[in-house]
Design a protein around this motif. Structure first.
Motif, PDB file in Angstrom:
ATOM      1  N   LEU B 137       0.695  -1.300   0.006  1.00  0.00           N
ATOM      2  CA  LEU B 137      -0.213   0.012  -0.043  1.00  0.00           C
ATOM      3  C   LEU B 137       0.870   1.208   0.129  1.00  0.00           C
ATOM      4  CD1 LEU B 137      -2.851   1.208   0.479  1.00  0.00           C
ATOM      5  CD2 LEU B 137      -2.147   1.348   2.775  1.00  0.00           C
ATOM      6  N   SER B 138       1.799   1.240   0.926  1.00  0.00           N
ATOM      7  CA  SER B 138       2.597   2.641   0.957  1.00  0.00           C
ATOM      8  C   SER B 138       3.565   2.721  -0.339  1.00  0.00           C
ATOM      9  CB  SER B 138       3.526   2.721   2.233  1.00  0.00           C
ATOM     10  OG  SER B 138       4.366   1.612   2.290  1.00  0.00           O
ATOM     11  N   THR B 139       4.151   1.610  -0.715  1.00  0.00           N
ATOM     12  CA  THR B 139       5.083   2.008  -1.863  1.00  0.00           C
ATOM     13  C   THR B 139       4.354   2.458  -3.062  1.00  0.00           C
ATOM     14  OG1 THR B 139       4.919  -0.388  -2.522  1.00  0.00           O
ATOM     15  CG2 THR B 139       6.880   0.400  -1.355  1.00  0.00           C
ATOM     16  N   ILE B 140       3.108   2.010  -3.221  1.00  0.00           N
ATOM     17  CA  ILE B 140       2.111   2.398  -4.454  1.00  0.00           C
ATOM     18  C   ILE B 140       1.600   3.997  -3.994  1.00  0.00           C
ATOM     19  CG2 ILE B 140       0.223   2.103  -5.832  1.00  0.00           C
ATOM     20  CD1 ILE B 140       1.118  -0.799  -5.468  1.00  0.00           C
ATOM     21  N   LEU B 141       0.855   3.945  -2.806  1.00  0.00           N
ATOM     22  CA  LEU B 141       0.078   5.048  -2.438  1.00  0.00           C
ATOM     23  C   LEU B 141       0.937   6.303  -2.222  1.00  0.00           C
ATOM     24  CD1 LEU B 141      -3.006   5.647  -2.393  1.00  0.00           C
ATOM     25  CD2 LEU B 141      -2.692   5.389  -0.132  1.00  0.00           C
ATOM     26  N   LEU B 142       2.197   6.225  -1.388  1.00  0.00           N
ATOM     27  CA  LEU B 142       2.837   7.475  -1.135  1.00  0.00           C
ATOM     28  C   LEU B 142       3.229   8.318  -2.564  1.00  0.00           C
ATOM     29  CD1 LEU B 142       5.468   6.997   1.714  1.00  0.00           C
ATOM     30  CD2 LEU B 142       3.481   8.569   1.588  1.00  0.00           C
ATOM     31  N   PRO B 143       3.930   7.605  -3.415  1.00  0.00           N
ATOM     32  CA  PRO B 143       4.193   8.359  -4.779  1.00  0.00           C
ATOM     33  C   PRO B 143       2.824   9.051  -5.208  1.00  0.00           C
ATOM     34  CG  PRO B 143       5.310   6.082  -4.871  1.00  0.00           C
ATOM     35  CD  PRO B 143       4.123   6.211  -3.553  1.00  0.00           C
ATOM     36  N   PHE B 144       1.954   8.303  -5.241  1.00  0.00           N
ATOM     37  CA  PHE B 144       0.807   8.823  -5.772  1.00  0.00           C
ATOM     38  C   PHE B 144       0.461  10.055  -4.966  1.00  0.00           C
ATOM     39  CE2 PHE B 144      -3.889   9.234  -5.196  1.00  0.00           C
ATOM     40  CZ  PHE B 144      -4.136   9.684  -6.641  1.00  0.00           C
ATOM     41  N   LEU B 145       0.596   9.923  -3.678  1.00  0.00           N
ATOM     42  CA  LEU B 145      -0.098  11.155  -2.976  1.00  0.00           C
ATOM     43  C   LEU B 145       0.795  12.353  -3.015  1.00  0.00           C
ATOM     44  CD1 LEU B 145      -1.373   9.229   0.241  1.00  0.00           C
ATOM     45  CD2 LEU B 145      -2.738  10.271  -1.428  1.00  0.00           C
ATOM     46  N   VAL B 146       2.298  11.801  -3.461  1.00  0.00           N
ATOM     47  CA  VAL B 146       3.109  13.154  -3.296  1.00  0.00           C
ATOM     48  C   VAL B 146       3.121  13.859  -4.517  1.00  0.00           C
ATOM     49  CG1 VAL B 146       5.667  13.414  -3.531  1.00  0.00           C
ATOM     50  CG2 VAL B 146       4.784  12.061  -1.944  1.00  0.00           C
ATOM     51  N   THR B 147       2.715  13.275  -5.628  1.00  0.00           N
ATOM     52  CA  THR B 147       2.439  13.551  -6.839  1.00  0.00           C
ATOM     53  C   THR B 147       1.094  14.150  -7.276  1.00  0.00           C
ATOM     54  OG1 THR B 147       2.308  11.610  -8.027  1.00  0.00           O
ATOM     55  CG2 THR B 147       4.426  12.645  -7.976  1.00  0.00           C
ATOM     56  N   ARG B 148       0.131  13.726  -6.581  1.00  0.00           N
ATOM     57  CA  ARG B 148      -1.380  14.085  -6.821  1.00  0.00           C
ATOM     58  C   ARG B 148      -1.622  15.632  -6.921  1.00  0.00           C
ATOM     59  NH1 ARG B 148      -5.994  12.368  -2.408  1.00  0.00           N
ATOM     60  NH2 ARG B 148      -4.736  14.059  -1.392  1.00  0.00           N
ATOM     61  N   GLN B 149      -0.784  16.391  -6.140  1.00  0.00           N
ATOM     62  CA  GLN B 149      -1.059  17.696  -5.960  1.00  0.00           C
ATOM     63  C   GLN B 149      -0.993  18.616  -7.099  1.00  0.00           C
ATOM     64  OE1 GLN B 149       2.383  19.858  -4.308  1.00  0.00           O
ATOM     65  NE2 GLN B 149       3.635  17.846  -4.467  1.00  0.00           N
ATOM     66  N   ILE B 150      -0.457  18.059  -8.242  1.00  0.00           N
ATOM     67  CA  ILE B 150      -0.323  18.885  -9.587  1.00  0.00           C
ATOM     68  C   ILE B 150      -1.675  18.784 -10.064  1.00  0.00           C
ATOM     69  CG2 ILE B 150       2.198  18.353 -10.055  1.00  0.00           C
ATOM     70  CD1 ILE B 150       1.349  16.151 -12.129  1.00  0.00           C
ATOM     71  N   MET B 151      -2.443  17.845  -9.794  1.00  0.00           N
ATOM     72  CA  MET B 151      -3.839  17.834 -10.157  1.00  0.00           C
ATOM     73  C   MET B 151      -4.888  18.321  -9.092  1.00  0.00           C
ATOM     74  SD  MET B 151      -4.004  14.031 -11.893  1.00  0.00           S
ATOM     75  CE  MET B 151      -4.293  13.146 -10.199  1.00  0.00           C
ATOM     76  N   VAL B 152      -4.725  18.079  -7.875  1.00  0.00           N
ATOM     77  CA  VAL B 152      -5.808  18.499  -7.008  1.00  0.00           C
ATOM     78  C   VAL B 152      -5.373  19.377  -5.856  1.00  0.00           C
ATOM     79  CG1 VAL B 152      -7.133  16.199  -7.408  1.00  0.00           C
ATOM     80  CG2 VAL B 152      -5.373  16.517  -5.476  1.00  0.00           C
ATOM     81  N   GLY B 153      -4.467  19.976  -6.151  1.00  0.00           N
ATOM     82  CA  GLY B 153      -3.795  20.857  -5.091  1.00  0.00           C
ATOM     83  C   GLY B 153      -4.605  22.155  -5.242  1.00  0.00           C
ATOM     84  N   LEU B 231      -9.387   4.767  -7.092  1.00  0.00           N
ATOM     85  CA  LEU B 231      -9.206   3.808  -8.196  1.00  0.00           C
ATOM     86  C   LEU B 231      -7.637   3.274  -8.218  1.00  0.00           C
ATOM     87  CD1 LEU B 231     -10.393   5.837 -11.197  1.00  0.00           C
ATOM     88  CD2 LEU B 231     -10.724   3.289 -10.944  1.00  0.00           C
ATOM     89  N   VAL B 232      -6.766   3.894  -7.294  1.00  0.00           N
ATOM     90  CA  VAL B 232      -5.534   3.506  -7.128  1.00  0.00           C
ATOM     91  C   VAL B 232      -5.368   2.541  -5.912  1.00  0.00           C
ATOM     92  CG1 VAL B 232      -3.212   4.233  -6.034  1.00  0.00           C
ATOM     93  CG2 VAL B 232      -4.175   5.699  -7.973  1.00  0.00           C
ATOM     94  N   LEU B 233      -6.405   2.883  -4.996  1.00  0.00           N
ATOM     95  CA  LEU B 233      -6.623   1.751  -4.044  1.00  0.00           C
ATOM     96  C   LEU B 233      -7.072   0.662  -4.446  1.00  0.00           C
ATOM     97  CD1 LEU B 233      -8.036   3.984  -1.213  1.00  0.00           C
ATOM     98  CD2 LEU B 233      -5.702   3.063  -1.387  1.00  0.00           C
ATOM     99  N   ARG B 234      -8.154   0.609  -5.448  1.00  0.00           N
ATOM    100  CA  ARG B 234      -8.546  -0.677  -6.042  1.00  0.00           C
ATOM    101  C   ARG B 234      -7.326  -1.431  -6.730  1.00  0.00           C
ATOM    102  NH1 ARG B 234     -13.843  -1.354  -6.896  1.00  0.00           N
ATOM    103  NH2 ARG B 234     -13.592  -2.305  -9.287  1.00  0.00           N
ATOM    104  N   MET B 235      -6.473  -0.854  -7.359  1.00  0.00           N
ATOM    105  CA  MET B 235      -5.243  -1.257  -8.035  1.00  0.00           C
ATOM    106  C   MET B 235      -4.367  -2.084  -6.687  1.00  0.00           C
ATOM    107  SD  MET B 235      -4.153   0.571 -11.424  1.00  0.00           S
ATOM    108  CE  MET B 235      -3.947   2.169 -10.732  1.00  0.00           C
ATOM    109  N   VAL B 236      -4.273  -1.321  -5.991  1.00  0.00           N
ATOM    110  CA  VAL B 236      -3.629  -1.966  -4.650  1.00  0.00           C
ATOM    111  C   VAL B 236      -4.141  -2.982  -4.056  1.00  0.00           C
ATOM    112  CG1 VAL B 236      -2.625  -1.457  -2.281  1.00  0.00           C
ATOM    113  CG2 VAL B 236      -2.552   0.447  -3.977  1.00  0.00           C
ATOM    114  N   GLU B 237      -5.442  -3.095  -3.992  1.00  0.00           N
ATOM    115  CA  GLU B 237      -6.045  -4.131  -3.174  1.00  0.00           C
ATOM    116  C   GLU B 237      -6.366  -5.341  -4.237  1.00  0.00           C
ATOM    117  OE1 GLU B 237      -8.990  -1.189  -0.913  1.00  0.00           O
ATOM    118  OE2 GLU B 237      -9.818  -2.011  -2.639  1.00  0.00           O
ATOM    119  N   SER B 238      -6.444  -5.090  -5.401  1.00  0.00           N
ATOM    120  CA  SER B 238      -6.270  -6.248  -6.386  1.00  0.00           C
ATOM    121  C   SER B 238      -5.088  -7.060  -6.379  1.00  0.00           C
ATOM    122  CB  SER B 238      -6.801  -5.626  -7.896  1.00  0.00           C
ATOM    123  OG  SER B 238      -5.530  -5.053  -8.292  1.00  0.00           O
ATOM    124  N   GLY B 239      -3.876  -6.678  -6.063  1.00  0.00           N
ATOM    125  CA  GLY B 239      -2.606  -7.371  -6.227  1.00  0.00           C
ATOM    126  C   GLY B 239      -1.904  -7.294  -7.367  1.00  0.00           C
TER     127      GLY B 239
END
Lengths: 66, 497
Positions: B137-153, B231-239
């Protein structure tokens, strides 16, 4: 519940068959209209903002949250 | 998870100014603000009829936590309702203060930083399966959250310092993050907080608590924010393999990205190489699209989210921001600041521009600058105003929130002392019958009906009041009574046996 359609800027003149010159005039009118809308928006914003911007900004101090 | 509970907690900034004297300090204003709440619930920490939570948090921040939502638009409606609830309270506070001789205007700002750099949050909560591998979860989600700001900041005009000139950044919160993952909140803010209070069956679920986000004004930006994260969480959960974007230094990266509005800032990947935020997001988008092609869409906004996601990345990558200037908070605000600066010949960092940055987040419907832009079609919306009005009083219908709302409004109408929280439902007179509702996805439970039935036969005479009837009550709309008790005669004659 439906999504509101995205408003797209209208291109050129209302008359779709307008020759290029008329198109340029139309674009010019469009630009003027946009500038007018912007002026009116900025005037409205000016009318609602506290007049002393610096005081407003400096006065906005919170304690940390979370 | 196909159905996921999501909630968002918003802390509001508060200020009082423009009167003949200096404005009251925030803690005084907050006290006025919560007067009607205190009178209604004898506490400044209450669950209200729409099943959300309203409270005064650390540092005198008024806070609103949406009820459990399993639909993105319900979530956005509940969050927007929170703004209107705060506005209602602010109007009443202003009137009460004026009566006491403190004239001026009360401002509730849905932003994340004050003029001194104090920060307060917008916390997202996502229900995830307990089986989710946390390291993955953290290896996928952290980079997503760090870079998400360019879309939703939400965008921020950063004042000049000794080292850097005034400039515009993607995010309000990026500079206030100190760790990737930890259990702290105020002391040292992490991007993902490990506080794991699932408010549900802890053997089945955990709560993912994300505290890195900016408060959004735009409903469209909000849709992208919650929709893409889900959507990113769904991918994490799917394995499925999602790619390796693990960052060498997430905190360095989040700041570096935020302060380069050109989107060209590149960050180091732990296993080698450098990428920009656009690179990382584009690969995640691509992967998400493939995932949905293979597994199907789980709600009807998925394509819209992909379109927004892609359009925003293209705008950032090209530096041509016009295509997102009605949809994405940082870009909407940036356009306005540029327009105002150009018209007035103002330098970046001028107090007027700083003021505008703050006023963009003012929740006042006819004074808040975002709301003025939306009224003129310079910012898009996703919800009819009527739906937001309903969300002030109605709990989301498809989750546990519906039960909580019915329970507390019924108990109030029957004059019965009660306590509720996210899970617990108790009538003070019947402590042994207290209910724990541990499934946040369930909107029905016969135990609730049984318990409410014990309040007496007149429960059957309760009638739900219309929005007009509720508006006519003296109370703030959000605190208005949902049910009205009928006459005892309205009870049907007992059947003859």
């Amino acid at each position: 519940m439906s999504t509101q359609p995205q408003k797209r800027p209208q291109g050129g003149n209302d008359d779709g068959a307008a020759p290029e010159a008329a198109g340029a005039v139309g674009a010019n009118a469009q630009a003027q209209k946009r500038a007018g809308e912007l002026d009116s928006l900025l005037d409205e914003i000016d009318s609602v903002l506290e007049s002393n911007a610096e005081e407003f900004v400096k006065g906005f101090v919170q304690k940390g949250g979370e | 998870m196909d159905r996921r509970v999501i909630g968002v907690e918003t802390e509001f900034g508060i200020t009082h100014t423009g009167g003949t004297h200096r404005g009251l300090p925030p803690e005084e204003v907050a006290r006025y603000l919560f007067r009607p709440v205190l009178r209604w619930g004898r506490s400044s920490n209450v669950f209200i009829p729409n099943a959300s939570r309203l409270y005064l948090d650390v540092g005198s921040h008024p806070e609103y936590a949406t009820a459990e939502c399993d639909d993105l638009l319900d979530l956005i409606a509940s969050d927007r309702a929170g703004e209107l609830i705060m506005h209602d309270l602010a109007q009443r506070a202003e009137a009460a203060m004026t009566e006491d001789g403190f004239d001026g205007s009360v401002y509730l700002l849905k932003n994340n930083v004050d003029s001194q750099g104090n920060s307060y949050g917008s916390h997202e909560n996502y229900l995830i399966p307990r089986t989710t591998h946390f390291r993955r979860l953290s290896t996928i989600l952290l980079p997503f959250l760090v870079t998400r700001q360019i879309m939703v900041g939400a965008g921020r005009l950063v004042p000049a310092t000794d080292e850097t000139p005034a400039h515009y950044a993607f995010s309000q919160r990026a500079d206030h993050m100190w760790e990737g993952i930890s259990s702290a909140t105020t002391r040292s803010r992490p991007i993902i907080n490990t506080r794991d209070e699932p408010h549900s069956d802890a053997a089945v679920h955990r709560r993912l608590h994300v505290i890195v986000g900016d408060s959004n004004m735009s409903e469209t930006t909000s849709l992208l924010r919650y929709g893409a994260t889900d959507l990113v969480l769904r991918m994490v959960e799917s394995g499925i393999p999602v790619g390796d974007f693990e960052l060498e230094n997430p905190i360095g990266a989040i700041r570096h990205i935020s302060h380069d509005i050109t989107g060209q800032a590149s960050v180091k990947i732990r296993h080698g190489g450098e990428q920009t935020a656009v690179d990382i997001q584009a690969r995640l988008l691509d992967r998400a699209r493939r995932f949905v092609r293979e597994n199907g869409a789980h709600h009807d906004r998925v394509e819209q989210i992909f379109e927004l996601w892609e359009r925003t990345l293209q705008a950032v990558a090209s530096g041509e921001h016009a295509p997102i200037e009605r949809d994405i908070d940082w870009a909407i605000k940036k356009r306005l600041l540029i327009d105002v600066a150009e018209r007035g010949g103002l330098p970046m960092g001028h107090p007027k521009l700083e003021q505008l940055d703050m006023a963009y987040h003012d929740v006042h419907p006819t004074r808040g600058v975002f709301n003025l832009l939306a009224a003129r079609g310079r910012a898009s919306t996703q919800l009819e105003p009527e739906r937001i009005q309903r969300a002030i009083v109605d709990p989301p219908a498809t989750t546990r929130a519906a039960l909580r709302g019915r329970f507390l409004s019924t108990a109030r109408a029957m004059g019965s002392e009660h306590t509720v929280d996210w899970v617990h439902h108790k009538l003070v007179d019947r402590p042994l019958d207290a209910l724990m509702l541990k499934d946040p996805l369930s909107a029905e439970d016969p135990r609730v009906d049984t318990l409410l039935g014990r309040l007496g036969e007149r429960v059957a005479t309760l009638r739900e009041q219309s929005l007009e009837e509720r508006r006519a009550q003296e109370l703030p709309l959000a605190l208005s009574e949902r049910y009205k008790l009928g006459h005892p005669q309205e009870l049907a004659e007992p059947p003859l046996i």
